[in-house]
Design an enzyme around this catalytic site. Structure first.
Site, PDB file in Angstrom:
ATOM      1  N   ARG A  82      -2.699  10.801  -5.626  1.00 17.02           N
ATOM      2  CA  ARG A  82      -3.248  10.304  -4.714  1.00 17.02           C
ATOM      3  C   ARG A  82      -2.994  10.581  -2.969  1.00 17.02           C
ATOM      4  O   ARG A  82      -3.374  10.634  -2.275  1.00 17.02           O
ATOM      5  CB  ARG A  82      -3.616   8.899  -4.665  1.00 17.02           C
ATOM      6  N   ASP A 104     -19.124  -1.832  -2.559  1.00 16.85           N
ATOM      7  CA  ASP A 104     -18.088  -1.255  -2.899  1.00 16.85           C
ATOM      8  C   ASP A 104     -17.596  -0.871  -1.758  1.00 16.85           C
ATOM      9  O   ASP A 104     -17.945  -0.984  -0.264  1.00 16.85           O
ATOM     10  CB  ASP A 104     -18.663  -0.027  -3.526  1.00 16.85           C
TER      11      ASP A 104
END
Length: 276
Positions: A34, A135
């Site tokens: 990531r 979210d």
């Protein structure tokens, strides 16, 4: 090796400070992958350490959050919760004709809130219902608002009591694999759901107490420490009306809420009193 450990430690501290998410020790490969993705997304020309320093100073925070949050989901995941919603919760609203207000606290790419909306339509298309879905990741919220998904016709993603063709339009798309098709949520479902960004780790939420009849908080608490899980659940619980239903993921724990609710199914809790 020590430098890698220090780098990973810095990532974990930044992620916790921005989101409250706690990464465990076995996430080293994921962190490396990531970080590479983060460099690509930001087009940063310096070192990873320099990039992290800029994030600490307040730059690229959205890109960092969007890169390091996990968004595994699908339609009707843990479908027993939707069966309970269909068979136990929604019928009482048919009789009262009151609007049912629902909250999805980890909307991801939208499959969960749209599954909630489909369940309402299956019970009674004339039911008044609104679904607030939040979210922390702005990228997945955009996907959710678009409402376009890859779907394999041979999959068992939808339960037997759902006919997907009632709720989705098929879209023509090249370069799909096997029996995969593109489907788009129809306008009736979209009108039921309002998407917005929110951090579950915030000190307070932008909703009044006792607003919702149903709260879904599933498969997101596992990314927080036990202490933070309990804090988040209490904040979510305050948003729920007395008699309202909380759904949490199959591996998640209600913690202190067990004293203020009644368990009515697999990780299904009905609020019986407010927390003092």
């Amino acid at each position: 090796m020590e430098n890698i450990k220090e780098l990973h430690s810095k990532v974990k501290k930044i992620l916790y400070s921005l989101t409250g998410i706690t990464l465990t020790e076995n996430k080293d490969i994921m962190i490396n992958n990531r970080l590479d993705k983060l460099k690509r997304n930001t087009k940063h020309s310096g070192s990873i350490d320099e990039l992290l320093g800029e994030i600490i100073d307040g730059k690229y925070t959205t890109e960092f959050i969007n890169t390091f949050t996990t968004n595994k989901t699908h339609f009707f995941r843990e479908d027993f919760h939707f069966v309970d919603l269909k068979d136990r919760v929604l019928p009482s609203f048919i009789n009262s004709r009151d609007e049912i207000k629902m909250y999805c606290s980890a909307a991801s790419t939208g499959e969960e809130p749209y599954s909630m909306a489909i369940t309402v339509k299956e019970v009674d298309p004339s039911l008044k219902a609104s679904i607030t879905a939040t979210d922390i990741d702005t990228d997945v919220l955009q996907q959710a608002a678009n409402g376009i998904y890859r779907f394999q016709k041979s999959s068992k993603e939808f339960p037997d009591w759902i006919k997907p063709q009632k709720y989705f339009k098929r879209r023509i798309q090249k370069n799909l694999v096997g029996d995969e098709i593109l489907i788009k949520v129809n306008d009736d479902l979209k009108k039921m759901v309002t998407f917005g960004q929110m951090n579950l780790n915030d000190n307070s939420y932008p909703f009044p107490k006792n607003q919702f009849d149903v709260v879904f908080c599933r498969n997101v608490l596992i990314y927080f420490s036990v202490e933070d899980q309990n804090t988040i659940l209490k904040k979510l619980f305050s948003l729920l009306k007395i008699g309202g239903t909380l759904y949490i993921g199959h591996s998640e724990n209600p913690h202190d809420l067990i004293n203020y609710s009644k368990r009515v199914g697999q990780n299904i809790f009905v609020k019986i009193k407010d927390i003092d």
